[in-house]
Write a protein that holds these residues in place. Structure first.
Motif, short mmCIF file in Angstrom:
data_model
loop_
_atom_site.label_atom_id
_atom_site.label_comp_id
_atom_site.label_asym_id
_atom_site.label_seq_id
_atom_site.Cartn_x
_atom_site.Cartn_y
_atom_site.Cartn_z
N ASP A 1 0.51 -1.14 0.39
CA ASP A 1 -0.05 0.06 0.34
C ASP A 1 0.76 1.10 -0.31
O ASP A 1 2.19 1.06 0.45
CB ASP A 1 -0.89 0.05 1.37
N ARG A 2 0.52 2.33 -0.49
CA ARG A 2 0.85 3.47 -0.47
C ARG A 2 1.03 3.63 1.01
O ARG A 2 0.60 4.96 0.76
CB ARG A 2 0.52 4.68 -1.20
N SER A 3 2.26 4.26 1.80
CA SER A 3 2.66 4.11 3.02
C SER A 3 4.05 3.92 3.60
O SER A 3 4.12 3.06 2.55
CB SER A 3 1.72 3.27 3.60
N ILE A 4 4.22 4.92 4.32
CA ILE A 4 5.73 4.24 4.79
C ILE A 4 5.83 3.78 6.63
O ILE A 4 5.09 4.33 7.27
CB ILE A 4 6.57 5.31 4.96
N PHE B 1 11.70 5.75 2.95
CA PHE B 1 10.76 5.53 1.11
C PHE B 1 11.59 4.89 0.32
O PHE B 1 13.15 5.57 0.48
CB PHE B 1 10.07 7.02 0.86
N LYS C 1 10.38 2.87 -4.78
CA LYS C 1 9.65 3.68 -5.12
C LYS C 1 7.71 3.04 -3.99
O LYS C 1 7.09 3.45 -4.69
CB LYS C 1 8.87 4.57 -6.49
N LYS C 2 8.35 3.44 -3.49
CA LYS C 2 7.15 2.53 -2.05
C LYS C 2 7.83 2.38 -1.10
O LYS C 2 9.35 2.16 -0.37
CB LYS C 2 7.41 0.49 -1.97
N GLY C 3 7.18 2.61 0.61
CA GLY C 3 7.79 1.86 1.73
C GLY C 3 8.29 0.86 1.75
O GLY C 3 8.08 -0.14 1.09
N VAL D 1 -0.59 1.55 10.68
CA VAL D 1 0.14 2.43 10.24
C VAL D 1 -0.53 3.47 10.92
O VAL D 1 -1.56 4.18 10.38
CB VAL D 1 0.47 2.47 9.37
N ARG E 1 -2.21 -1.90 6.66
CA ARG E 1 -1.85 -1.62 5.34
C ARG E 1 -0.43 -2.28 5.22
O ARG E 1 -0.17 -3.08 6.29
CB ARG E 1 -0.48 -0.22 5.76
#
Lengths: 372, 134
Positions: free
Chosen positions: A291-294, A318, A323-325, A346, A351
């Motif tokens: 998922d778009r998350s760090i 990151f 290009k991902k967490g 998160v 996530r």
């Protein structure tokens, strides 16, 4: 009180500075993402003078360092180094270090900035009965890392034989009025060099930094700060002491069992390790977010199906390459398979992530083993 | 320390101490974003977690998050209201928040529930003075 390294004031004119382990250091010069990519694709230069450096000299140098550290110094030839660990009697990690055998009676140790005082005290305390002298040379040397596939092009300007220096080897060098050591080591996953130079007068060190920096820039590289250093080591899977390892973690659960050489003489912590070896309940792993998350330090890791708590994130960030967490953490031993799906809390939201072997980048394209 | 940077603080916007800006579009709708200072402090922004339209936000409460390579920041509602539009382009190109915090990098549009709340926000001069005190 924040300590400065010799070049701190020079850096502060062009870098965003930060405090790290009590030192006033560059966080970034231009952009963490661009500096990171410069190291993966070209070359970057870092001032890492905050790191601790000590010389251990005397007829018992090898014997002593063998007793002090978990790796086997007898496997080193003169001019070679290896990664090693200082352990306590319980097998907990006091620090992770680099051990350089300079001569049969002279060993250099490079240790973490935040552990300078602790390590020096630890080393000194355990030197009883060994014929060695111990000297911290951190404040009278600087340490500069040149990292990336083009690093040889930069370093050969100050050390002609740089292309011949093999990985993990170290040698003396002199350039203009500067003397020191150059080793083919680093903390980025890339090919690269670390230079330890004696400080005679500060202007020649400033000149050395500027010469190397211009060399880096002239081949398309960048000066880099600790921000990129952290994201680079995280992609590569290297531990940050205090985050990913500390005195409550042992080498087996930290996935550093390859460092420990049990088939050698006695060393501090060896007895405890014999017990710990077959009784680990958790393992350090790498993870990539779906998922778009760090993920960040301290976040809980769960089994996605039954929501059981199975671990914790110890470092996160990151990845400019993926290009991902990405992150590093400890999970229950039953969940450590490459490709295992895990869930991370998160800040209250679930996530998705996948456990991945380090390095997290494609080793055909990046890192010191890349295909040319 | 590094000399203080000069940050862009446009006139005719309202500002908060948590570094959001608000621009009144008409008497009941406004657009909200983060200031030049905020984007610089965050450094490179990589994720923007946008709220859904229709969400009711309350003055001073966090209503969305922005993540950068360095850290994560909660964004606080400068005033109370209901979200009527979100800047969806931030999902795929979060870097426009760094490049254009006051224009292309706007976050949400809201319908204000109480226009009097604007009186509690700072104007550009007050915000500049606040920045110089940090």
């Amino acid at each position: 009180m924040v300590k400065k390294v010799l070049l701190s004031d020079i850096h502060s004119k062009e870098a965003q500075m930060t405090e790290f382990a009590g030192f006033y250091m560059p966080l970034f010069f231009s952009s963490i993402l661009e500096e990171h990519m410069a190291v993966r694709e070209k070359v970057g230069i870092f001032d890492v003078s905050h790191m601790g450096r000590a010389l251990i000299e005397g007829v018992d140098a090898i014997k002593f360092v063998n007793y002090l550290t978990a790796n086997d110094v007898n496997r080193l030839v003169d001019g070679k180094s290896h990664y090693s660990l200082l352990l306590n009697e319980n097998g907990g990690i006091v620090d992770d270090i680099l051990v350089y055998r300079l001569t049969p009676s002279k060993i250099m140790i490079v240790y973490n900035a935040g552990n300078r005082e602790k390590d020096l005290q630890w080393i000194t305390t355990h030197a009883n009965g060994f014929n060695v002298s111990i000297e911290d040379i951190s404040d009278r040397t600087v340490m500069i890392a040149i990292q990336g596939p083009l690093s040889t092009k930069v370093v050969e300007k100050i050390y002609r034989k740089a292309p011949d220096l093999k990985r993990f080897y170290i040698t003396r060098f002199s350039f203009k009025d500067i003397e020191g050591w150059i080793s083919r080591t680093g903390y980025t996953g890339e090919d690269g060099f670390e230079i330890i130079a004696h400080v005679n007068d500060s202007s020649s060190i400033i000149n050395l930094w500027n010469d190397l920096k211009h060399g880096v820039i002239s081949v398309g590289g960048l000066p880099c700060g600790l921000g990129a250093r952290d994201s680079l080591r995280l992609e590569a899977g290297y531990c940050l002491y205090g985050n990913d390892i500390d005195e409550t973690t042992n080498p087996y659960e930290a996935n550093l069992s390859w460092v420990v050489k049990m088939d050698q003489g006695d060393f501090i912590g060896k007895q405890a390790l014999q017990e710990l070896k077959d009784n680990i309940t958790r393992l350090r792993i790498g993870l990539v977010m779906n998922d778009r998350s760090i993920p960040r330090k301290g976040y809980s890791i769960y089994d996605c199906d039954n929501k059981n708590l199975i671990g914790q994130v110890t470092s996160g960030g990151f990845s400019p390459i993926l290009k991902k967490g990405i992150g590093m953490g400890y999970v229950n031993i039953n969940y450590t398979v490459n490709g295992q799906r895990i869930c991370i809390d998160v800040r209250g939201k679930t996530r998705n992530a996948t456990i991945r072997n380090f390095p997290l980048y494609d080793t055909d394209r990046f890192g010191f083993r890349r295909k040319q | 320390m590094v000399a203080k940077k000069k940050y862009i603080v446009p006139e005719n916007l309202y500002y908060t101490k948590t570094h959001e800006w608000l621009k009144l579009l008409d008497e009941s709708t406004a657009v909200i974003g983060i200031t030049d200072y905020a984007q610089d402090m965050l450094h490179e922004i990589v994720y923007v977690d946008l709220p859904e339209t229709g969400t009711v936000i309350e003055k001073g409460s966090p209503f969305m998050e922005i993540e950068s390579v360095k850290s994560v920041a909660e964004i606080y509602a400068p005033v109370s209201g209901e979200i009527v539009e979100v800047n969806e382009s931030l999902e795929d190109t979060p870097e426009i928040l760094n490049e254009s915090p006051y224009e292309d990098g706007w976050l949400v549009k809201i319908k204000l529930s109480d226009i009097k709340e604007l009186e509690m926000l700072m104007d550009a001069d007050e915000y500049l003075e606040y920045l110089s005190s940090l």
